[in-house]
Design an enzyme around this catalytic site. Structure first.
Site, PDB file in Angstrom:
ATOM      1  N   ASP A 162      -9.483 -12.036  -0.095  1.00  0.00           N
ATOM      2  CA  ASP A 162     -10.787 -11.777   0.513  1.00  0.00           C
ATOM      3  C   ASP A 162     -11.747 -11.207  -0.522  1.00  0.00           C
ATOM      4  O   ASP A 162     -11.424 -10.256  -1.229  1.00  0.00           O
ATOM      5  CB  ASP A 162     -10.637 -10.775   1.660  1.00  0.00           C
ATOM      6  CG  ASP A 162     -11.964 -10.469   2.336  1.00  0.00           C
ATOM      7  OD1 ASP A 162     -12.289 -11.138   3.333  1.00  0.00           O
ATOM      8  OD2 ASP A 162     -12.691  -9.563   1.855  1.00  0.00           O
ATOM      9  N   HIS A 213     -21.877 -11.182   6.215  1.00  0.00           N
ATOM     10  CA  HIS A 213     -21.341  -9.880   5.826  1.00  0.00           C
ATOM     11  C   HIS A 213     -21.790  -8.763   6.776  1.00  0.00           C
ATOM     12  O   HIS A 213     -20.989  -7.905   7.160  1.00  0.00           O
ATOM     13  CB  HIS A 213     -21.747  -9.548   4.393  1.00  0.00           C
ATOM     14  CG  HIS A 213     -20.821  -8.612   3.710  1.00  0.00           C
ATOM     15  ND1 HIS A 213     -20.635  -8.597   2.350  1.00  0.00           N
ATOM     16  CD2 HIS A 213     -19.993  -7.647   4.193  1.00  0.00           C
ATOM     17  CE1 HIS A 213     -19.752  -7.667   2.030  1.00  0.00           C
ATOM     18  NE2 HIS A 213     -19.353  -7.067   3.131  1.00  0.00           N
ATOM     19  N   LYS A 270     -18.156 -13.950   1.659  1.00  0.00           N
ATOM     20  CA  LYS A 270     -19.170 -13.551   2.640  1.00  0.00           C
ATOM     21  C   LYS A 270     -20.573 -13.785   2.116  1.00  0.00           C
ATOM     22  O   LYS A 270     -20.835 -13.632   0.917  1.00  0.00           O
ATOM     23  CB  LYS A 270     -18.982 -12.071   2.995  1.00  0.00           C
ATOM     24  CG  LYS A 270     -17.570 -11.716   3.407  1.00  0.00           C
ATOM     25  CD  LYS A 270     -17.396 -10.231   3.619  1.00  0.00           C
ATOM     26  CE  LYS A 270     -15.928  -9.872   3.758  1.00  0.00           C
ATOM     27  NZ  LYS A 270     -15.215  -9.920   2.466  1.00  0.00           N
ATOM     28  N   TYR A 285     -19.786  -8.237  -3.460  1.00  0.00           N
ATOM     29  CA  TYR A 285     -18.869  -7.492  -4.320  1.00  0.00           C
ATOM     30  C   TYR A 285     -19.109  -7.786  -5.800  1.00  0.00           C
ATOM     31  O   TYR A 285     -18.599  -7.072  -6.661  1.00  0.00           O
ATOM     32  CB  TYR A 285     -17.408  -7.832  -3.998  1.00  0.00           C
ATOM     33  CG  TYR A 285     -16.961  -7.550  -2.593  1.00  0.00           C
ATOM     34  CD1 TYR A 285     -17.727  -6.796  -1.704  1.00  0.00           C
ATOM     35  CD2 TYR A 285     -15.745  -8.050  -2.124  1.00  0.00           C
ATOM     36  CE1 TYR A 285     -17.303  -6.561  -0.412  1.00  0.00           C
ATOM     37  CE2 TYR A 285     -15.308  -7.807  -0.829  1.00  0.00           C
ATOM     38  CZ  TYR A 285     -16.095  -7.069   0.022  1.00  0.00           C
ATOM     39  OH  TYR A 285     -15.666  -6.838   1.313  1.00  0.00           O
TER      40      TYR A 285
END
Length: 294
Positions: A46, A107, A76, A51
């Site tokens: 994931d 997200h 996401k 990120y």
């Protein structure tokens, strides 16, 4: 019920119960963590555009040597990309160096501008409509779509108009933030729950909680195994422990069967110890309908 190793999404696809989370995993570390995890039994990774590590995650998948079809890969849509989902999807596919995603999530239901302010002129529901269009038009690129950080309030608005019921809702879940109303709602709608921050947070007090340590001692495992296993012992749940340390990556994959009484004891922790590691107030959209777990 005994712990599960996989769950079936409303698309019919099979999602491994335990995945490697990569939030806060830094470049230079996350590539190795992904490679090591996939070489040692994990098949679920994931990540997220937000990120800023999709490139390294993709490199780790390639370095593992595991065929792409053996990996369940989630990323996401970032909040500042909600006006341009199609462009964002292509960017994620390119960074991850993959022809398709097993799961693509919104997200947060919180459109943002590039300078981090709420994009009040854009409705997240319009973003979902475009995600649906992309999913329906390009099954070769998107195997499933879902959401993250959705409360019941947001689901009720979404499901009034949705053509595609989200396959997954990824939310913070642990004994001090169980979000029972969201869990019950999603299970009623056939939506799988994915637990992030299952240990609570870095240096979480849950790891020293008397109930958690007692159960861990009984089974000869670490407290983290108890907290991760809690989700594997529930129907329609998956869980994302995260680490960049080889030993912890291996240990986090050890799932134990819990008794109904032990699950009840773990749920009782919320009666006296409440907290949320990732509070939605940062979005500028208020609490997003979530109860305050602090």
């Amino acid at each position: 019920m005994p712990a599960t190793t996989s769950v079936t999404l409303n698309t019919g696809a099979v999602m491994p119960t335990v995945g490697l989370g990569t939030w806060k995993s830094k470049p230079g570390q996350v590539e190795h963590a992904v490679e090591f995890a996939l070489k040692n039994g994990y098949t679920h990774i994931d990540t997220a555009a937000g990120y800023q590590n999709e490139t390294e995650v993709g490199q780790g998948i390639k370095a593992s040597g595991l065929p792409r079809e053996k990996v369940f890969l989630t990323t996401k849509l970032d909040n500042p990309d909600q006006r341009h989902p199609a462009k964002a999807l292509e960017a994620s596919l390119k960074k991850l160096d993959t022809p398709y995603l097993d799961l693509w999530l919104m997200h947060w239901p919180a459109p943002m501008t590039r300078d981090g302010q709420p994009d009040k002129g854009h409705d997240w529901l319009d973003t979902w409509k475009v995600m649906e269009d992309l999913y329906l038009a390009h099954p070769e690129k998107l195997k499933a779509i879902g959401v993250s950080n959705f409360s019941v309030e947001y689901f009720e608005r979404l499901l009034k108009v949705a053509r595609v019921v989200p396959a997954v809702n990824q939310i913070e879940l642990h004994p001090s933030c169980p979000q029972d109303d969201v869990v019950a709602y999603c299970q009623n709608k056939g939506i799988v729950l994915t637990a992030y921050s299952p240990l609570g947070s870095d240096n979480s007090p849950l790891l020293k909680n008397e109930t958690v340590t007692k159960i861990a001692a009984k089974y000869g495992v670490q407290p983290a195994n108890v907290l991760i296993s809690l989700h594997a012992n529930k129907p329609m749940h998956t869980v994302l422990p995260k680490s960049v340390t080889n030993e912890r990556i291996l240990n986090n994959a050890k799932i134990i069967d819990l008794t109904p009484e032990e699950i009840g004891e773990l749920h009782d922790i919320d009666k006296t110890h409440h907290f949320r590691a990732c509070h939605p107030s940062w979005t500028g959209f208020g609490g997003l309908g979530f109860p305050d777990c602090k």
